[in-house]
Every structure is written in C-alpha cells, then in structure tokens.
Design an enzyme around this catalytic site. Sequence first.
Site, PDB file in Angstrom:
ATOM      1  N   CYS A 279      10.057   1.354   4.303  1.00 51.12           N
ATOM      2  CA  CYS A 279      11.027   0.282   4.534  1.00 51.12           C
ATOM      3  C   CYS A 279      12.341   0.588   3.800  1.00 51.12           C
ATOM      4  O   CYS A 279      13.057   1.502   4.172  1.00 51.12           O
ATOM      5  CB  CYS A 279      10.422  -1.067   4.133  1.00 51.12           C
TER       6      CYS A 279
ATOM      7  N   GLU B 166       0.857  -0.002   3.986  1.00 49.54           N
ATOM      8  CA  GLU B 166      -0.050  -0.432   2.919  1.00 49.54           C
ATOM      9  C   GLU B 166      -0.723  -1.767   3.208  1.00 49.54           C
ATOM     10  O   GLU B 166      -1.728  -2.113   2.580  1.00 49.54           O
ATOM     11  CB  GLU B 166       0.691  -0.505   1.575  1.00 49.54           C
TER      12      GLU B 166
ATOM     13  N   HIS C 227       5.231  -1.324   7.066  1.00 46.86           N
ATOM     14  CA  HIS C 227       4.445  -1.279   5.824  1.00 46.86           C
ATOM     15  C   HIS C 227       3.016  -0.798   6.096  1.00 46.86           C
ATOM     16  O   HIS C 227       2.140  -1.595   6.428  1.00 46.86           O
ATOM     17  CB  HIS C 227       4.413  -2.667   5.166  1.00 46.86           C
TER      18      HIS C 227
END
EC number: 6.3.5.2
Length: 516
Positions: free
Chosen positions: A84, A174, A172
């Site tokens: 990001c 994660e 993202h």
Amino acid sequence: MTDIHNHKILILDFGSQYTQLIARRVRELGVFCEIFPHDVAADFIKNYQAKGIILSGGPESVYDSDVKAPEIVFELGVPVLGICYGMQTMVMQHGGEVKGADQSEFGKAIINILNSTNNIFSNMEHEQLVWMSHSDKVTQTGEHFEIIASSTNAPVAAVAHKNKPFFGVQFHPETTHTENGKQIIENFVVNICGCDTLWNIENIIENDIKEIKQKVGTDKVILGLSGGVDSSVVAAILHQAIGDQLTCIFVDTGLLRLNEGDQVMQVFAEHMDINVIRINAKNRFLDALRGICDPEQKRKIIGKLFVDIFDEEAAKIENAKWLAQGTIYSDVIESAGNNQSKAHVIKSHHNVGGLPKEMKLKLLEPLRELFKDEVRKLGLGLGLPYNMLYRHPFPGPGLGVRILGEIKKEYVETLQKADAIFTEELYKHNLYHDVSQAFGVFLPVKSVGVVGDQRRYEYVIALRAVVSIDFMTATWANLPYDFLSLVSNRIVNEVKQVSRVVYDVTGKPPGTIEWE
C-alpha cells in the site's frame, strides 16, 4: 544449535493498523521478523542483515508528506516488498508518480495478475480476491517498474522492478480478506528472499532455555505469577531452564474467578513442582477498596497494592538477582510510542517498564520476542493445559472492574458463582471457543423476582459475550436463546443473591467490552 534469528525479515512501519499482522504472517511461515519505525537509522538497517525488507502501509499521502523509505533500503541489494503506502513511496522514490484517487477504495476487490513469472504471484490463479484500503494510487510507474497486476479502480495494483527484486502491492496481503495473501507473503519471504523456516516452537524453546541459562547462571529469579497466559508460560519456560532457582509469588487478590487461586496452585505447585508462594491478600484489597466507586480509582488502587504486596514478599527472598516478567512483543511495540511505532499510542502497558525503582533486580523477559499466539503455542510445547492457555482474556484488576461501583465481599462471591455457571455452560455446549470473551457483570441494583411462592428482591447480573478478531472492535455474540434461558435459570436458582439476569447486546463501538 541453529541460530533461529539468522534468516530474518525487517519490517519498516509507516503507521498501518495492519503492521503487526504482517509480522504475524511472516512468523507463521517459520521466519523471524521484527518491526521498526520507517525512519530508523541507516546504519541500523545496514547492520541488521535482513534477508528481505517489507515496507508497511500507512495513513499518510505520499505526495504531500516527506515520510519515505530510507534510501539504504534500496541500496542493500536485498528483496523489498512495499505494501500500500510502502509501494507508493517505493515507486515515487524511483521516479514514478502517485496521485489522490478519484474514489477511495476500502474493501474487497478483484485483481487480475498480468505477470506471475518468478515474482510474488508465482503459482497463483490470474484472478485474485484482495483487500484494498487506500485513498491514493500510483498513476505512473516510471522507467524502473512494470505493472504485474491491475484492478478496475487501481490500474496499478501491483508492480515489480525490471532489474531488482523490488515488488509492491496496492492491497493488503496480510489480512485474511485477501484470499491468497499468505501465498503472496510466502512467495516473497521464502522463495524470493530465500529464508529458511527456522522459527518454530521446538527451536524457540531450545533457544530460550539456552539464553536463560547463559544470562541467569546460578542466580535466583522471582516471578509474579497471576495464572494468566503470559506469566504461566514464563513460569514454565523458566522452570525448565533453571529449576528451583525460580520462585513464583502469587498474590491472591480475592478478585479472581471462582476457585482460580486453587487452580493456579494445583497446576504450578503440585503438578509442575514449581516453588510458588501464595499470598492471601483478599482482606487487604477489600479494605483498600471500601467506599471506592470510580473505575479508574479502583484500577489504580488495585494496581498499586498488588505491586506493594509483591515488593514486600520479593524482599524476603534472599540473593534474588532477577525479576521475570511476561512482556510479549505486542506490549513492546504498543508501549514504545513514537520511538517505535508511527501508529497512535492507545495505552501504556503494565508489563513494560514496570520495574519498581527501589528494587535492585535485573529484568528477565523470556517472551519479549513473541506474539500472543506464539506464546500460547510455546505453552502447549511446555506441557501447560490447553484450557489454561486458551482461556478468554481477564482484566488485570480482575472482578474489580466487573463489579460496578463499590466492591464488597458479598458482591465478589455472588459474581464468582454466576460467572462460573456461565462459563461452565459455554464449555458444556461447545460455545466457549466460538466467542472471544464471555463473562458476568455484577450490577449493584436490586430487582423484584418470584422464586416458588416467595417474593425475592435481589441483585442483577448482566451476561456479556463478544466476538472479535483483535479486540479493537467487537460484535455481541448471538448465543442461542435456549442457551441463554438455561444459564439465566441456573443463575437465579443457584445464586440466592440474584433475582434477574440480562444479556448485553452492545457492540464495540459504541460500547467497550468491559463495563468499567
């Protein structure tokens, strides 16, 4: 013995709420990593000897901020993954262009992978569901980067450097919302960075025991044992490492769950044969809290008295040189404030920096590198009971913040019984691990009830159960009506001081999980 820190990833934090998630995902792959602020000294980055570097997301706008990655990151020759904001600053620092998006993008999105050859998208389908959270976007990649994935709202959804192992994603990976995020991180950490997966519980136990023995030698160690997850695991690892050099002090405040003090002694003193001194301080706490209604005042009194009693007992132990604490890695990050994290500091943590000034003891923190999920796995590896390690969170002041207003012995005993019934039934109905936290709250108001032919005018118990991933937000648990009816009936019939049971249906926000 293999150095479990040998192959490691450096995560530079730009203030994303997800930065700790990145670290947890890397460690779940079996690779050690640490989080440091993005503006850490260049020499530190150079000497850290990371196998790869991850640049986190962040709340800033690249084009109106001087927050950027240190140039040393791109000079070391190690692989870099920008997430990001991390991608945006990397591209911009290499001659690309970033602008405010016409429309912010928050939520799930479909990206199309344009190139998956030897990069972070290796062995993945061309269409992927990901989680976007951005207001800016890369509009020009510059001469050094090529686009390797795009989406409808983000034409530059992922990039790769044409000549160096630098990669960036606008989404993202994660978060669990990105369907194959784990694969993307694994492709980067294991395949591109070449990290060996040395970070596992067996190696951590072996490494910790060796370090503790080297550090402590023949010295004596004191540990404040609460029965919570962190201090319990510290007790177990220290006992394996140094045996009877460890003395645990268990301060029984009288504000624990029903029979919890006896359970702590049974597990540690009897079953594990650890030297535990149990201090019955119930009356001292009740006396100190008499007439106190303000929640913050109650917390401070409980905290100070706990430390005072611990200090009194610790002073009686001759030749002790070390104080062990259950500090874990998220405590370290959270409490370091702006010296460590660019995210806003939410609270200070009681485990960090809590050494009383007058105690001339050295600090021993065996769990300092571990996240909570790793601590629990470590505990299992050390033989601690599953139900002890995976119990719901319990506040430091105990039932002191689950009894509204003044704390009285009668109130404590009433709440302990009601709370125990709720917990027992959750286990019986296989619901305990479906909720993140569940407990009873004592309300110091009376309500009319009828039991048999008798009128009863007694207290009210509120039941609280929530579902949460990170405890920053939570939804109330939609427990079956039949179950709630059963729990209510048992409490009213078995706890004579209760005439009414209510169920809390407030989320967080607007409410908090605890009532005080």
